[in-house]
Design a protein around this motif. Structure first.
Motif, PDB file in Angstrom:
ATOM      1  N   ASP A  71       6.501  -3.115  -8.064  1.00  0.00           N
ATOM      2  CA  ASP A  71       5.966  -4.464  -7.858  1.00  0.00           C
ATOM      3  C   ASP A  71       5.844  -4.732  -6.365  1.00  0.00           C
ATOM      4  OD1 ASP A  71       5.258  -7.112  -7.812  1.00  0.00           O
ATOM      5  OD2 ASP A  71       6.806  -7.783  -9.206  1.00  0.00           O
ATOM      6  N   LYS A  72       4.722  -4.324  -5.803  1.00  0.00           N
ATOM      7  CA  LYS A  72       4.560  -4.466  -4.357  1.00  0.00           C
ATOM      8  C   LYS A  72       4.269  -5.908  -3.951  1.00  0.00           C
ATOM      9  CE  LYS A  72       3.419   0.379  -3.608  1.00  0.00           C
ATOM     10  NZ  LYS A  72       4.085   0.827  -4.852  1.00  0.00           N
ATOM     11  N   GLU A  73       3.739  -6.706  -4.862  1.00  0.00           N
ATOM     12  CA  GLU A  73       3.509  -8.110  -4.549  1.00  0.00           C
ATOM     13  C   GLU A  73       4.838  -8.832  -4.309  1.00  0.00           C
ATOM     14  OE1 GLU A  73       1.139  -9.963  -7.515  1.00  0.00           O
ATOM     15  OE2 GLU A  73      -0.684  -8.839  -6.993  1.00  0.00           O
ATOM     16  N   ALA A  74       5.836  -8.576  -5.151  1.00  0.00           N
ATOM     17  CA  ALA A  74       7.145  -9.187  -4.964  1.00  0.00           C
ATOM     18  C   ALA A  74       7.769  -8.741  -3.654  1.00  0.00           C
ATOM     19  CB  ALA A  74       8.063  -8.841  -6.140  1.00  0.00           C
ATOM     20  N   LEU A  75       7.615  -7.465  -3.333  1.00  0.00           N
ATOM     21  CA  LEU A  75       8.161  -6.940  -2.078  1.00  0.00           C
ATOM     22  C   LEU A  75       7.515  -7.618  -0.882  1.00  0.00           C
ATOM     23  CD1 LEU A  75       9.833  -4.833  -0.488  1.00  0.00           C
ATOM     24  CD2 LEU A  75       7.871  -3.284  -0.721  1.00  0.00           C
TER      25      LEU A  75
END
Length: 221
Positions: free
Chosen positions: A94-98
């Protein structure tokens, strides 16, 4: 990453004396210790592995380095001029959360310096072949740029290192194969076979262009 690549990334991120620097998934913090020693920054390294952090603390000596154990995300609270994420963006599905967390703790005008394996998501066949496939999540460049932009981050520098990292993966593969009996005595036969398989795949993928390797810096607006 090679030392020269780390230095160039730190230079492009404008790491300066006194800057507050957060290094995510730092491991034993080889790059972080080098950056701290050469720039005079204030450094915090974060990793999930207690054993890696114990080594990092020992090797840091008198350097102004701090270390915390944590599972990311979320990121540690605080405000930072620079955040590093080296060789481990691949492990975050989940790169958006990161990226949202990166933006949250960066100062306005702060820089996010990272490496990324760029390419299409793995097929089911590729996931079956890759050891530890649950930590292998490449992302295409256009999608990554959009994720960064949505988080309030703008790419200000990018450098491709695919050929250099393919050469490194190939050299490591050669060494692992040659020393496989000794390695197996240390970590076991299965782990040694998986180590060799993973490096063979990375050598093939980087050599064929299936995956490309980039170093990038993005700035918080």
């Amino acid at each position: 990453m090679r030392a020269a690549e780390v230095r160039r990334l730190a230079h492009q991120a404008r790491v300066s004396p006194g800057d507050s620097v957060l290094d995510l998934c730092c491991g034993v913090a080889g790059p972080g210790r080098m950056i701290t020693a050469e720039s005079g920054c204030r450094y915090l390294g974060v990793d999930h592995s207690a054993s890696a952090l114990a080594i990092a603390r020992q090797l840091a000596g008198s350097l102004p380095c701090r270390f915390e154990q944590a599972h990311l995300p979320p990121l540690p609270d605080g405000r930072f001029e620079v955040i590093f994420l080296l060789e481990t963006m691949l492990a975050f599905p989940d790169k958006e959360a990161l990226m949202g967390e990166v933006t949250r703790v960066l100062e306005p005008g702060g820089r996010f310096a990272f490496t990324v394996e760029e390419g299409r998501p793995l097929t089911q066949q590729e996931r079956t072949r890759m050891p530890g496939a649950d930590t292998v999540w490449p992302i295409e460049l256009a999608e990554l740029t959009g994720v960064l932009r949505n988080a309030g981050l703008t790419v200000i520098w990018r450098q491709e290192y695919s050929s250099a990292h393919q050469a490194m993966a190939t050299a490591l593969l050669r060494c692992y194969r040659a020393d496989s009996p000794q390695i197996a005595r240390q970590i076991g036969t299965q782990a040694t076979a998986e180590l060799i398989t993973a490096h063979q795949l990375w050598s093939d993928w980087l050599g064929s262009g299936r995956v490309r390797k980039f170093a990038m810096v993005a700035k918080k607006q």
